[in-house]
Design a protein around this motif. Structure first.
Motif, PDB file in Angstrom:
ATOM      1  N   ARG A 143      47.149  37.019  32.684  1.00 34.99           N
ATOM      2  CA  ARG A 143      48.697  36.406  32.686  1.00 34.99           C
ATOM      3  C   ARG A 143      49.617  37.856  33.357  1.00 34.99           C
ATOM      4  O   ARG A 143      50.588  37.436  33.990  1.00 34.99           O
ATOM      5  CB  ARG A 143      49.430  36.485  30.901  1.00 34.99           C
ATOM      6  N   GLN A 144      48.747  38.871  33.279  1.00 32.21           N
ATOM      7  CA  GLN A 144      49.818  40.119  33.816  1.00 32.21           C
ATOM      8  C   GLN A 144      49.340  40.186  35.239  1.00 32.21           C
ATOM      9  O   GLN A 144      49.776  40.908  35.989  1.00 32.21           O
ATOM     10  CB  GLN A 144      49.246  41.362  33.155  1.00 32.21           C
ATOM     11  N   GLY A 145      48.264  39.336  35.654  1.00 30.00           N
ATOM     12  CA  GLY A 145      47.819  39.557  37.091  1.00 30.00           C
ATOM     13  C   GLY A 145      46.917  40.521  37.362  1.00 30.00           C
ATOM     14  O   GLY A 145      46.990  40.902  38.858  1.00 30.00           O
ATOM     15  N   ARG A 146      46.227  41.149  36.493  1.00 35.47           N
ATOM     16  CA  ARG A 146      45.235  42.241  36.522  1.00 35.47           C
ATOM     17  C   ARG A 146      43.819  41.653  36.878  1.00 35.47           C
ATOM     18  O   ARG A 146      43.304  42.533  37.786  1.00 35.47           O
ATOM     19  CB  ARG A 146      45.476  43.226  35.514  1.00 35.47           C
ATOM     20  N   GLN A 147      43.675  40.619  36.508  1.00 37.59           N
ATOM     21  CA  GLN A 147      42.276  39.877  36.674  1.00 37.59           C
ATOM     22  C   GLN A 147      42.184  38.518  36.679  1.00 37.59           C
ATOM     23  O   GLN A 147      43.296  37.937  36.364  1.00 37.59           O
ATOM     24  CB  GLN A 147      41.369  40.452  35.312  1.00 37.59           C
ATOM     25  N   LEU A 148      41.393  38.162  37.320  1.00 44.78           N
ATOM     26  CA  LEU A 148      41.302  36.617  37.496  1.00 44.78           C
ATOM     27  C   LEU A 148      39.892  36.069  36.874  1.00 44.78           C
ATOM     28  O   LEU A 148      38.797  37.064  36.883  1.00 44.78           O
ATOM     29  CB  LEU A 148      41.461  35.981  39.055  1.00 44.78           C
ATOM     30  N   MET A 149      39.841  34.899  36.655  1.00 42.69           N
ATOM     31  CA  MET A 149      38.321  34.155  36.083  1.00 42.69           C
ATOM     32  C   MET A 149      38.110  33.097  36.905  1.00 42.69           C
ATOM     33  O   MET A 149      38.937  32.492  37.306  1.00 42.69           O
ATOM     34  CB  MET A 149      38.723  33.902  34.489  1.00 42.69           C
ATOM     35  N   ALA A 171      32.852  34.594  35.064  1.00 43.94           N
ATOM     36  CA  ALA A 171      33.115  35.879  35.156  1.00 43.94           C
ATOM     37  C   ALA A 171      34.501  36.420  35.416  1.00 43.94           C
ATOM     38  O   ALA A 171      35.399  35.589  35.874  1.00 43.94           O
ATOM     39  CB  ALA A 171      32.109  36.464  36.473  1.00 43.94           C
ATOM     40  N   MET A 172      34.769  37.669  34.964  1.00 45.22           N
ATOM     41  CA  MET A 172      36.141  38.351  35.501  1.00 45.22           C
ATOM     42  C   MET A 172      36.281  39.055  36.769  1.00 45.22           C
ATOM     43  O   MET A 172      34.890  39.854  36.934  1.00 45.22           O
ATOM     44  CB  MET A 172      36.917  38.887  34.557  1.00 45.22           C
ATOM     45  N   ALA A 173      37.123  39.044  37.350  1.00 47.03           N
ATOM     46  CA  ALA A 173      37.271  40.334  38.565  1.00 47.03           C
ATOM     47  C   ALA A 173      38.585  40.694  38.863  1.00 47.03           C
ATOM     48  O   ALA A 173      39.356  40.047  38.350  1.00 47.03           O
ATOM     49  CB  ALA A 173      36.553  39.640  39.879  1.00 47.03           C
ATOM     50  N   GLU A 174      38.616  41.911  39.273  1.00 43.21           N
ATOM     51  CA  GLU A 174      40.158  42.532  39.417  1.00 43.21           C
ATOM     52  C   GLU A 174      40.627  41.814  40.550  1.00 43.21           C
ATOM     53  O   GLU A 174      40.128  41.402  41.599  1.00 43.21           O
ATOM     54  CB  GLU A 174      40.021  43.873  39.722  1.00 43.21           C
ATOM     55  N   ALA A 175      41.944  41.539  40.327  1.00 39.45           N
ATOM     56  CA  ALA A 175      42.947  40.993  41.333  1.00 39.45           C
ATOM     57  C   ALA A 175      43.731  41.837  41.972  1.00 39.45           C
ATOM     58  O   ALA A 175      44.033  43.062  41.674  1.00 39.45           O
ATOM     59  CB  ALA A 175      43.824  39.908  40.468  1.00 39.45           C
ATOM     60  N   PHE A 176      44.038  41.507  43.226  1.00 41.03           N
ATOM     61  CA  PHE A 176      44.812  42.350  44.209  1.00 41.03           C
ATOM     62  C   PHE A 176      45.720  41.433  44.940  1.00 41.03           C
ATOM     63  O   PHE A 176      45.387  40.144  44.917  1.00 41.03           O
ATOM     64  CB  PHE A 176      43.874  43.097  45.238  1.00 41.03           C
ATOM     65  N   SER A 177      46.788  41.941  45.431  1.00 39.65           N
ATOM     66  CA  SER A 177      47.795  41.244  45.757  1.00 39.65           C
ATOM     67  C   SER A 177      47.524  40.947  47.584  1.00 39.65           C
ATOM     68  O   SER A 177      46.888  41.870  48.085  1.00 39.65           O
ATOM     69  CB  SER A 177      49.131  42.026  45.890  1.00 39.65           C
ATOM     70  N   LEU A 178      48.102  39.772  47.874  1.00 42.85           N
ATOM     71  CA  LEU A 178      47.602  39.431  49.381  1.00 42.85           C
ATOM     72  C   LEU A 178      49.089  39.274  50.159  1.00 42.85           C
ATOM     73  O   LEU A 178      49.993  38.577  49.398  1.00 42.85           O
ATOM     74  CB  LEU A 178      46.921  38.323  49.742  1.00 42.85           C
ATOM     75  N   GLY A 179      49.149  39.691  51.449  1.00 40.08           N
ATOM     76  CA  GLY A 179      50.475  39.453  51.994  1.00 40.08           C
ATOM     77  C   GLY A 179      51.630  40.677  51.833  1.00 40.08           C
ATOM     78  O   GLY A 179      51.121  41.600  51.049  1.00 40.08           O
ATOM     79  N   ASP A 212      54.008  40.388  49.451  1.00 39.47           N
ATOM     80  CA  ASP A 212      54.581  40.283  48.164  1.00 39.47           C
ATOM     81  C   ASP A 212      53.563  39.934  46.960  1.00 39.47           C
ATOM     82  O   ASP A 212      52.496  39.774  47.378  1.00 39.47           O
ATOM     83  CB  ASP A 212      55.574  39.222  48.019  1.00 39.47           C
ATOM     84  N   ASP A 213      53.840  39.570  45.982  1.00 40.84           N
ATOM     85  CA  ASP A 213      52.958  39.310  44.988  1.00 40.84           C
ATOM     86  C   ASP A 213      52.631  37.855  44.735  1.00 40.84           C
ATOM     87  O   ASP A 213      52.173  37.379  43.828  1.00 40.84           O
ATOM     88  CB  ASP A 213      53.516  39.954  43.652  1.00 40.84           C
ATOM     89  N   SER A 214      53.120  37.018  45.658  1.00 33.55           N
ATOM     90  CA  SER A 214      53.060  35.524  45.490  1.00 33.55           C
ATOM     91  C   SER A 214      51.747  34.922  45.349  1.00 33.55           C
ATOM     92  O   SER A 214      51.425  34.070  44.725  1.00 33.55           O
ATOM     93  CB  SER A 214      53.726  34.957  46.663  1.00 33.55           C
ATOM     94  N   LEU A 215      50.761  35.851  46.111  1.00 36.73           N
ATOM     95  CA  LEU A 215      49.305  35.134  46.097  1.00 36.73           C
ATOM     96  C   LEU A 215      48.486  36.176  45.613  1.00 36.73           C
ATOM     97  O   LEU A 215      48.552  37.360  46.272  1.00 36.73           O
ATOM     98  CB  LEU A 215      48.942  34.389  47.473  1.00 36.73           C
ATOM     99  N   LEU A 216      47.594  36.184  44.574  1.00 36.49           N
ATOM    100  CA  LEU A 216      46.570  36.884  44.150  1.00 36.49           C
ATOM    101  C   LEU A 216      45.413  36.444  44.763  1.00 36.49           C
ATOM    102  O   LEU A 216      44.936  35.271  44.931  1.00 36.49           O
ATOM    103  CB  LEU A 216      46.556  37.335  42.694  1.00 36.49           C
ATOM    104  N   GLY A 217      44.315  37.529  44.888  1.00 41.63           N
ATOM    105  CA  GLY A 217      42.950  37.323  45.213  1.00 41.63           C
ATOM    106  C   GLY A 217      41.829  38.115  44.435  1.00 41.63           C
ATOM    107  O   GLY A 217      42.304  39.038  43.980  1.00 41.63           O
TER     108      GLY A 217
END
Length: 324
Positions: A261-267, A282-290, A292-297
């Motif tokens: 929910r905090q955008g720190r990790q994705l599953m 699995a879970m993995a660390e999320a990072f911002s693309l572009g 702004d923070d509109s899309l995470l990877g």
């Protein structure tokens, strides 16, 4: 600028009746390029004409993947993995760019390229000083993608840059197929300049030589020259609550839900579902693309060995030589 939705390695052909000039081209062509060199136009023409059927078969194989997904809901990811495994050697051998000298004694370069109208690769014409007006006319007619004067002082840089760009451009026919898997919102996200640049830099940093962007699930399936496969999961920031709900439904704990929910990790829930895995995703660390923070990877390894890697195919190729 837009991020290409599809990329695949392919070969480059050089045709020139001057063996000394071909030898120079051999030196400047990057080692990562699969390259063939031809002295005789007839041999080059015959080879490229024979490839037309293979080009069509490759497009058809990808179209069938998408059709099965549309009609029957067959997951895209395992189909792409199977496609890579079964069609690697044939795809890598397809010529994506052909560089032809204009002035040759038996035929000029434009006559040869005119005979290749059905061949879908990109065409580059090398010209002498007296040939440039003809090259301009050929470019305006759509017969060639670019022309480069042989006498240009920076011809090495210009030729490498042109071929590099065209190796990407020749995959656009395939990219049009995969765009059909994206929603309008997903497509719009990928087409912003900042996002396109961020994804291009990220893919290059991973060393992916081939990849496919899909919308269901949303992400990029790619692999490097050695065949190691990864999944870049793309998640709009607005979809984090929904992802957390899915995570809870598959047994994720409170801490994992908070991280999502905090955008720190994705599953990688949809990846596991597509692969038929019954284990906790699995879970993995999320990072911002572009910008702004509109899309995470988040990057996930894809289990299993994919055969017929690009590196294996390259190792089987004979040393570079001028074909007579």
């Amino acid at each position: 600028m837009s991020f290409p939705l599809f990329a695949s390695p392919g070969s480059v052909v050089f045709l020139d009746d001057d063996p000394d000039y071909l030898a120079m081209l051999q030196l400047l062509a990057p080692a990562a390029w699969p390259v063939r060199f031809y002295l005789r136009p007839a041999h080059c023409l015959r080879q490229l004409q024979q490839e037309v059927a293979d080009w069509e078969a490759d497009v058809w194989a990808q179209q069938e993947i998408i059709d099965r997904w549309h009609r029957h809901g067959t997951p895209l990811i395992p189909q792409i993995l199977q496609y890579w495994a079964q069609h690697g050697a044939r795809r890598y051998g397809l010529t994506q760019v052909c560089v032809v000298d204009y002035s040759m004694p038996l035929t000029d370069g434009l006559q040869l390229l005119d005979a290749l109208r059905d061949w879908p690769g990109a065409k580059v014409l090398l010209t002498g000083q007296a040939d440039e007006q003809l090259a301009v006319q050929a470019f305006n007619r759509g017969l060639i993608a670019q022309f480069i004067p042989k006498q240009a002082p920076d011809i090495s840089r210009r030729l490498v840059d042109a071929v590099t760009q065209l190796l990407v451009a020749t995959c656009q026919r395939h990219a049009a197929l995969w765009r059909a898997t994206l929603t309008p919102v997903q497509n719009a996200m990928l087409r912003t300049p900042a996002m396109a640049q961020a994804l291009a830099q990220w893919v290059a940093a991973q060393g992916w030589v081939e990849y496919t962007v899909i919308g269901a699930p949303f992400g990029i399936l790619g692999r490097n020259a050695q065949g190691q496969t990864g999944w870049l999961q793309l998640e709009p920031h607005s979809g984090l609550d929904e992802l957390a709900e899915l995570a809870e439904s598959v047994g994720a704990g409170p801490s994992a839900l908070t991280q999502i929910r905090q955008g720190r990790q994705l599953m990688a829930i949809e990846l596991c579902q597509a692969l038929g895995s019954k284990t906790l995703p699995a879970m993995a660390e999320a990072f911002s693309l572009g910008d702004d923070d509109s899309l995470l990877g988040a990057l996930f390894a894809v289990p299993g060995d994919v055969v017929s890697s690009f590196a294996e195919w390259m190792a089987e190729q004979p040393p570079r030589f001028i074909q007579i």
